[in-house]
Scaffold this motif. Structure first.
Motif, mmCIF file in Angstrom:
data_model
loop_
_atom_site.group_PDB
_atom_site.id
_atom_site.type_symbol
_atom_site.label_atom_id
_atom_site.label_comp_id
_atom_site.label_asym_id
_atom_site.label_seq_id
_atom_site.Cartn_x
_atom_site.Cartn_y
_atom_site.Cartn_z
ATOM 1 N N SER A 10 0.856 -1.500 -0.002
ATOM 2 C CA SER A 10 0.012 -0.005 -0.107
ATOM 3 C C SER A 10 1.044 1.326 -0.088
ATOM 4 O O SER A 10 1.805 1.286 0.734
ATOM 5 C CB SER A 10 -0.882 -0.050 1.241
ATOM 6 O OG SER A 10 -1.697 1.058 1.227
ATOM 7 N N PRO A 11 0.386 2.133 -0.715
ATOM 8 C CA PRO A 11 1.269 3.253 -0.607
ATOM 9 C C PRO A 11 1.746 4.008 0.770
ATOM 10 O O PRO A 11 0.846 4.107 1.520
ATOM 11 C CB PRO A 11 0.394 4.593 -1.600
ATOM 12 C CG PRO A 11 -0.425 3.685 -2.292
ATOM 13 C CD PRO A 11 -1.016 2.344 -1.505
ATOM 14 N N GLY A 12 2.678 4.591 0.790
ATOM 15 C CA GLY A 12 3.290 5.030 2.147
ATOM 16 C C GLY A 12 4.670 4.248 2.520
ATOM 17 O O GLY A 12 4.778 3.034 2.329
ATOM 18 N N HIS A 15 4.161 0.986 5.070
ATOM 19 C CA HIS A 15 3.816 0.113 4.190
ATOM 20 C C HIS A 15 5.269 -0.672 3.453
ATOM 21 O O HIS A 15 5.498 -1.878 3.290
ATOM 22 C CB HIS A 15 2.541 0.170 3.404
ATOM 23 C CG HIS A 15 1.402 0.323 4.263
ATOM 24 N ND1 HIS A 15 0.843 -0.566 4.646
ATOM 25 C CD2 HIS A 15 0.869 1.572 4.463
ATOM 26 C CE1 HIS A 15 -0.266 0.132 5.433
ATOM 27 N NE2 HIS A 15 -0.220 1.460 5.212
ATOM 28 N N SER A 42 3.066 7.656 -2.782
ATOM 29 C CA SER A 42 2.145 8.050 -2.021
ATOM 30 C C SER A 42 1.511 9.338 -2.200
ATOM 31 O O SER A 42 2.104 10.145 -2.636
ATOM 32 C CB SER A 42 3.037 8.381 -0.281
ATOM 33 O OG SER A 42 1.951 8.917 0.390
ATOM 34 N N ARG A 43 0.318 9.547 -1.914
ATOM 35 C CA ARG A 43 -0.408 10.766 -2.224
ATOM 36 C C ARG A 43 0.009 11.832 -1.192
ATOM 37 O O ARG A 43 -0.221 13.200 -1.417
ATOM 38 C CB ARG A 43 -1.977 10.652 -2.399
ATOM 39 C CG ARG A 43 -2.479 9.642 -3.255
ATOM 40 C CD ARG A 43 -4.056 9.713 -3.202
ATOM 41 N NE ARG A 43 -4.642 9.605 -1.932
ATOM 42 C CZ ARG A 43 -5.525 10.158 -1.408
ATOM 43 N NH1 ARG A 43 -6.573 10.683 -2.532
ATOM 44 N NH2 ARG A 43 -6.174 9.996 -0.381
ATOM 45 N N GLN A 69 -2.003 13.772 -8.272
ATOM 46 C CA GLN A 69 -1.867 13.971 -6.768
ATOM 47 C C GLN A 69 -3.015 14.774 -6.240
ATOM 48 O O GLN A 69 -3.153 15.251 -5.087
ATOM 49 C CB GLN A 69 -0.783 14.630 -6.277
ATOM 50 C CG GLN A 69 0.805 14.183 -6.563
ATOM 51 C CD GLN A 69 0.737 12.793 -5.984
ATOM 52 O OE1 GLN A 69 0.482 12.883 -4.836
ATOM 53 N NE2 GLN A 69 1.346 11.611 -6.452
#
Length: 109
Positions: A10-12, A15, A42-43, A69
């Motif tokens: 998952s983005p981030g 993670h 990640s956003r 974004q």
């Protein structure tokens, strides 16, 4: 025969780090396993590609390009916008190696 696993965290960065730790354990436990992490940016925060480790012997990273974004995106719509990029990355990888499995860090509807 070498088996390739594809992990999509998952983005981030949190993670990413935990997924990388699991991937390293697998790679270190069996010489027949290779892992590629497909990294969706990640956003929320900008992490330059230099902040990610370089690919190693049997652990590699596929950093996807930054997407829209826009704050109008929900988490699900943001992830869905990356489906074509993920499919292309897996397709390219499967042309070079036998992909034995894909481990997804979140659900893509």
């Amino acid at each position: 025969m070498e088996l390739e696993l594809v992990f999509i965290p998952s983005p981030g960065i949190g993670h990413f780090r935990s997924t990388t730790a699991v991937a390293k354990l697998l790679v270190d436990s069996d010489d027949r396993i290779s892992v590629t992490l497909i990294v969706i940016p990640s956003r929320v925060s900008e992490h330059a590609s230099s902040s990610y480790p370089e690919s190693q012997n049997r652990l590699s990273y596929c950093l996807l390009p930054p997407g829209d974004q826009s704050t109008e995106h929900t988490f699900i719509s943001y992830i869905n916008s990356y489906k074509p990029h993920v499919r292309a990355a897996v397709s390219e990888l499967s042309q070079r190696r036998q992909v034995a499995g894909i481990v997804n860090g979140f659900l893509i509807y």
